[in-house]
Design a protein around this motif. Structure first.
Motif, PDB file in Angstrom:
ATOM      1  N   PHE A   1      35.371   4.441  19.733  1.00 33.66           N
ATOM      2  CA  PHE A   1      35.198   3.173  18.965  1.00 33.66           C
ATOM      3  C   PHE A   1      36.380   3.092  18.966  1.00 33.66           C
ATOM      4  O   PHE A   1      36.822   2.160  20.132  1.00 33.66           O
ATOM      5  CB  PHE A   1      34.110   3.678  17.748  1.00 33.66           C
ATOM      6  N   ASN A   2      37.590   3.469  18.604  1.00 32.45           N
ATOM      7  CA  ASN A   2      38.769   3.208  17.867  1.00 32.45           C
ATOM      8  C   ASN A   2      39.595   3.781  18.847  1.00 32.45           C
ATOM      9  O   ASN A   2      40.907   3.045  19.182  1.00 32.45           O
ATOM     10  CB  ASN A   2      39.068   2.403  16.908  1.00 32.45           C
ATOM     11  N   HIS A   3      39.232   4.810  19.339  1.00 34.06           N
ATOM     12  CA  HIS A   3      40.286   5.731  20.543  1.00 34.06           C
ATOM     13  C   HIS A   3      39.238   7.003  21.074  1.00 34.06           C
ATOM     14  O   HIS A   3      37.753   6.576  21.151  1.00 34.06           O
ATOM     15  CB  HIS A   3      41.070   6.827  18.664  1.00 34.06           C
TER      16      HIS A   3
ATOM     17  N   TYR B   1      42.174   1.375  25.967  1.00 38.13           N
ATOM     18  CA  TYR B   1      42.424   1.470  24.428  1.00 38.13           C
ATOM     19  C   TYR B   1      43.602   2.229  24.025  1.00 38.13           C
ATOM     20  O   TYR B   1      44.812   2.809  25.254  1.00 38.13           O
ATOM     21  CB  TYR B   1      41.612   2.900  24.653  1.00 38.13           C
TER      22      TYR B   1
ATOM     23  N   ASP C   1      44.868   3.811  20.943  1.00 34.82           N
ATOM     24  CA  ASP C   1      44.733   5.569  20.288  1.00 34.82           C
ATOM     25  C   ASP C   1      44.073   6.444  21.826  1.00 34.82           C
ATOM     26  O   ASP C   1      43.160   6.733  21.448  1.00 34.82           O
ATOM     27  CB  ASP C   1      43.954   4.885  19.155  1.00 34.82           C
TER      28      ASP C   1
ATOM     29  N   GLU D   1      40.884  -8.020  18.897  1.00 37.34           N
ATOM     30  CA  GLU D   1      42.265  -8.190  19.218  1.00 37.34           C
ATOM     31  C   GLU D   1      42.968  -9.043  20.373  1.00 37.34           C
ATOM     32  O   GLU D   1      43.456 -10.083  19.736  1.00 37.34           O
ATOM     33  CB  GLU D   1      43.353  -6.532  19.530  1.00 37.34           C
TER      34      GLU D   1
ATOM     35  N   PRO E   1      36.105  -1.079  24.174  1.00 33.26           N
ATOM     36  CA  PRO E   1      36.262  -1.078  23.251  1.00 33.26           C
ATOM     37  C   PRO E   1      35.710  -2.468  22.070  1.00 33.26           C
ATOM     38  O   PRO E   1      36.715  -3.474  21.727  1.00 33.26           O
ATOM     39  CB  PRO E   1      37.118  -0.336  22.271  1.00 33.26           C
TER      40      PRO E   1
ATOM     41  N   PRO F   1      37.166  -3.129  18.624  1.00 26.09           N
ATOM     42  CA  PRO F   1      38.740  -2.800  18.700  1.00 26.09           C
ATOM     43  C   PRO F   1      40.354  -3.681  19.622  1.00 26.09           C
ATOM     44  O   PRO F   1      40.297  -5.169  19.266  1.00 26.09           O
ATOM     45  CB  PRO F   1      39.163  -2.089  17.945  1.00 26.09           C
ATOM     46  N   LYS F   2      39.414  -3.564  20.774  1.00 24.64           N
ATOM     47  CA  LYS F   2      39.693  -4.146  21.771  1.00 24.64           C
ATOM     48  C   LYS F   2      40.285  -5.417  22.289  1.00 24.64           C
ATOM     49  O   LYS F   2      40.707  -6.336  21.716  1.00 24.64           O
ATOM     50  CB  LYS F   2      40.226  -3.467  22.778  1.00 24.64           C
TER      51      LYS F   2
END
Length: 280
Positions: free
Chosen positions: A119-121, A139, A141, A63, A57, A59-60
């Motif tokens: 997406f985020n989780h 992931y 979350d 990061e 994803p 966000p990962k």
């Protein structure tokens, strides 16, 4: 065997470099090759957009490239999201009834862990908690549920994890024939099957970025190693596979770079920079 990457006569024309992560950029222990970030700075200064292209994803990925993310483009979720300068330029959504149908079908078969990527989780069944460590690589979350019927979240990808590494026959014998007319389905290595909407893949994700940035797809390059990289390799003007790629991948690329453990992507970056310097 494919010719060496240095045989590409137009390395100096490359304006966007899309690179798969696992077994392409990352070493077998999932680490970055030494010297990557200095080269990312050099690419940025030379006007070349570096684009991690992954099933991970957004966000990962942001990061993982913390400190450089604002300089990069991202093709995440196997093309279901595309980002430039930390802003989404494309986001795709699955039909909720369709993703529940796929997940319930897979859950009933019982030989894989079912993952809904939102997406985020992600959402996983409580019964599959033992596989949270593998999913947690991608992931952080994870939301555990009793049934996917209780989930009504916006999502852009379904992933099935096969702990026996039998994802390839499962795709060929079961999931491709059952859902291939409604979803784009691909193997991500021998342990994963990914499902996205038809027309959504790494190739379309890279195309969205090229359109956003005003880059001709003929001046984009891609590097990969396995099935889910094929659409972007066949879309761009410069296609490369790493030396450790699956044997069948030679049919989908023009040139070969050294293996992931031999920093093949860095060797290609150095060649691109050298070609641009020679042309200047």
């Amino acid at each position: 065997m494919l010719p060496d990457y240095l045989q590409d006569p137009r390395l100096g024309d490359i304006k966007l470099l899309a690179v798969d992560m696992d077994k392409t950029l990352l070493t077998d222990d999932r680490g970055f090759p030494e010297g990557l970030f200095e080269r990312l700075d050099a690419l940025y200064e030379a006007g070349v957009v570096f684009c991690p292209a992954s099933g991970r994803p957004a966000p990962k990925l942001q990061e993982m490239f913390s400190g450089h993310a604002h300089k990069l483009a991202f093709c995440s979720d196997n093309g279901a999201c595309a980002l430039w300068h930390d802003e989404y330029v494309f986001r795709d959504l699955l039909d909720h009834d369709l993703y529940r149908e796929v997940l319930n079908f897979a859950a009933q078969r019982g030989n894989c862990a079912c993952v809904l990527c939102a997406f985020n989780h992600v959402y996983m069944l409580k019964r599959d908690r033992e596989y949270a460590g593998e999913v947690g690589v991608y992931y952080e979350d994870i939301i555990f549920v009793d049934s996917f019927d209780e989930v009504d979240a916006d999502a852009n990808k379904i992933s099935l994890f096969f702990p026996e590494w039998d994802a390839e026959p499962a795709y060929a014998d079961v999931y491709g024939p059952t859902f291939g007319d409604r979803l784009y389905i691909t193997n991500a290595g021998r342990e994963w099957i990914d499902f996205m909407n038809l027309g959504v893949d790494k190739g379309s994700g890279v195309a969205h970025l090229c359109a956003q940035l005003g880059i001709d797809e003929a001046d984009a390059a891609a590097v990969g190693d396995t099935y889910n990289d094929i659409p972007m390799l066949e879309r761009v003007g410069h296609s490369f596979i790493v030396a450790n790629a699956e044997a069948h991948m030679e049919e989908h690329a023009s040139w070969r770079v050294p293996s992931n453990n031999d920093a093949g992507v860095l060797a290609l970056i150095d060649a691109i920079l050298a070609a641009k310097g020679d042309r200047a």
